[in-house]
Design a protein around this motif. Structure first.
Motif, PDB file in Angstrom:
ATOM      1  N   UNK A   1     -31.790 -43.865  12.373  1.00 17.87           N
ATOM      2  CA  UNK A   1     -32.447 -44.169  13.641  1.00 17.87           C
ATOM      3  C   UNK A   1     -31.540 -43.741  14.792  1.00 17.87           C
ATOM      4  N   UNK A   2     -32.124 -43.131  15.805  1.00 17.73           N
ATOM      5  CA  UNK A   2     -31.336 -42.706  16.952  1.00 17.73           C
ATOM      6  C   UNK A   2     -31.424 -43.735  18.063  1.00 17.73           C
ATOM      7  N   UNK A   3     -30.380 -43.799  18.853  1.00 18.84           N
ATOM      8  CA  UNK A   3     -30.370 -44.710  19.994  1.00 18.84           C
ATOM      9  C   UNK A   3     -31.255 -44.140  21.093  1.00 18.84           C
ATOM     10  N   UNK A   4     -32.019 -45.015  21.766  1.00 19.04           N
ATOM     11  CA  UNK A   4     -32.825 -44.511  22.887  1.00 19.04           C
ATOM     12  C   UNK A   4     -31.902 -44.089  24.039  1.00 19.04           C
ATOM     13  N   UNK A   5     -32.381 -43.151  24.813  1.00 19.19           N
ATOM     14  CA  UNK A   5     -31.608 -42.699  25.971  1.00 19.19           C
ATOM     15  C   UNK A   5     -31.344 -43.859  26.923  1.00 19.19           C
ATOM     16  N   UNK A   6     -32.371 -44.679  27.138  1.00 20.30           N
ATOM     17  CA  UNK A   6     -32.249 -45.840  28.014  1.00 20.30           C
ATOM     18  C   UNK A   6     -32.510 -47.098  27.193  1.00 20.30           C
ATOM     19  N   UNK A   7     -31.466 -47.888  26.933  1.00 19.20           N
ATOM     20  CA  UNK A   7     -31.678 -49.120  26.177  1.00 19.20           C
ATOM     21  C   UNK A   7     -32.638 -50.047  26.931  1.00 19.20           C
ATOM     22  N   UNK A   8     -33.339 -50.864  26.179  1.00 15.80           N
ATOM     23  CA  UNK A   8     -34.289 -51.784  26.785  1.00 15.80           C
ATOM     24  C   UNK A   8     -33.543 -52.845  27.591  1.00 15.80           C
ATOM     25  N   UNK A   9     -34.079 -53.138  28.776  1.00 13.03           N
ATOM     26  CA  UNK A   9     -33.550 -54.241  29.581  1.00 13.03           C
ATOM     27  C   UNK A   9     -34.063 -55.531  28.953  1.00 13.03           C
ATOM     28  N   UNK A  10     -33.158 -56.402  28.601  1.00 11.64           N
ATOM     29  CA  UNK A  10     -33.526 -57.650  27.928  1.00 11.64           C
ATOM     30  C   UNK A  10     -32.894 -58.832  28.654  1.00 11.64           C
ATOM     31  N   UNK A  11     -33.372 -60.034  28.363  1.00 12.38           N
ATOM     32  CA  UNK A  11     -32.713 -61.214  28.937  1.00 12.38           C
ATOM     33  C   UNK A  11     -31.233 -61.296  28.547  1.00 12.38           C
TER      34      UNK A  11
END
Length: 113
Positions: A1-11
């Motif tokens: 699995x590749x890392x997304x370019x922009x990680x998800x903003x999470x709490x």
């Protein structure tokens, strides 16, 4: 699995940001709240401006967040899309206007076909 370019903003990301610089994080949150309150411009208009600016700065987090907030503030899909077109025109207009710099450099170097 590749890392997304922009990680998800999470709490969890927000909590870490706050933990690392709590005073600044709190000041920024208050500043942001004050900026987007109704004032000389209504909040909906401010969110439409934010949608346009987010497209110029090309911040995916801002695009998603302010599009959602503009919609919640009562902006129609058409208003949101028109604000994006304003951003597109401003980006194109900037390139067009700055051609003055290139033309100034080329002054006296006209090439004739």
């Amino acid at each position: 699995m590749t890392d997304p370019l922009y990680p998800q903003a999470t709490p969890a990301v927000s909590a870490r940001r706050k933990k690392l610089a709590p005073k600044i994080d709190s000041a920024f949150a208050e500043f942001s709240k004050a900026v987007f309150e109704d004032g000389a411009l209504p909040g909906k208009t401010k969110q439409l401006i934010a949608v346009a600016v987010a497209h110029v700065t090309q911040c995916p987090y801002c695009i998603k967040g302010h599009t959602k907030l503009a919609s919640r503030a009562g902006a129609t899909d058409e208003e949101i899309m028109e604000s994006i077109w304003v951003a597109a025109e401003m980006r194109a207009g900037g390139a067009y206007a700055h051609s003055t710099l290139a033309l100034d450099v080329l002054k006296g170097h006209e090439h004739h076909a």
